[in-house]
Design an enzyme around this catalytic site. Structure first.
Site, PDB file in Angstrom:
ATOM      1  CE1 TYR A  18      19.149  -5.114 -18.989  1.00 24.81           C
ATOM      2  CE2 TYR A  18      17.204  -4.683 -20.321  1.00 24.81           C
ATOM      3  CZ  TYR A  18      18.510  -4.392 -19.988  1.00 24.81           C
ATOM      4  OH  TYR A  18      19.184  -3.386 -20.624  1.00 24.81           O
ATOM      5  CG  HIS A  22      16.554  -1.336 -17.607  1.00 23.76           C
ATOM      6  ND1 HIS A  22      17.147  -2.538 -17.297  1.00 23.76           N
ATOM      7  CD2 HIS A  22      17.551  -0.506 -18.011  1.00 23.76           C
ATOM      8  CE1 HIS A  22      18.446  -2.446 -17.516  1.00 23.76           C
ATOM      9  NE2 HIS A  22      18.715  -1.231 -17.953  1.00 23.76           N
TER      10      HIS A  22
END
Length: 131
Positions: A18, A22
């Site tokens: 994750y 990002h």
């Protein structure tokens, strides 16, 4: 402008991926967010996966979400990101979050205080200025 803070839970076993996703958000996703009125958008995460997001929107969060929902890139991004979260009950991450209530904002209170007492500071301190 509306300020919005929200909470989601990232799966701890997917947290590193994750973070990586990002660190390099697709340029067309970044452009869509900006064009849809999302500003000062930040995500913060704890080691256990608790994610806190903050965004300022030109209108309301509902209108900003609808503007994003109308973009093709958002559908692709949400489809990929959904697998990183728990407890969404079928909702996309950008609509399935828990919104947090704002209970304090320094600038709002300074402005209100300055309206009744002109000696109240209303600007940020500059370097070297006493606290």
């Amino acid at each position: 402008m509306q300020r919005v803070c929200f909470q989601l839970q990232v799966r701890p076993d997917r947290l590193e991926e994750y973070r990586e996703r990002h660190a390099a958000v697709w340029p067309d996703m970044l452009a869509a967010l900006a064009a849809s009125g999302w500003h000062n958008y930040s995500l913060f995460v704890r080691p256990d996966g608790l994610l806190i997001g903050y965004v300022e929107v030109d209108t309301t969060i509902e209108e900003a979400q609808a503007a994003m929902a109308a973009t093709e890139v958002n559908a692709r991004w949400q489809a990929e990101m959904g697998e990183f979260f728990v407890d969404l009950d079928g909702a996309a991450p950008d609509t399935g979050f828990v919104r947090l209530e704002e209970v304090f904002h320094l600038e709002d209170q300074l402005a209100a205080a300055a309206a009744t007492d002109p000696t109240t500071p209303t600007t940020r301190r500059t370097e070297g200025e006493p606290a």
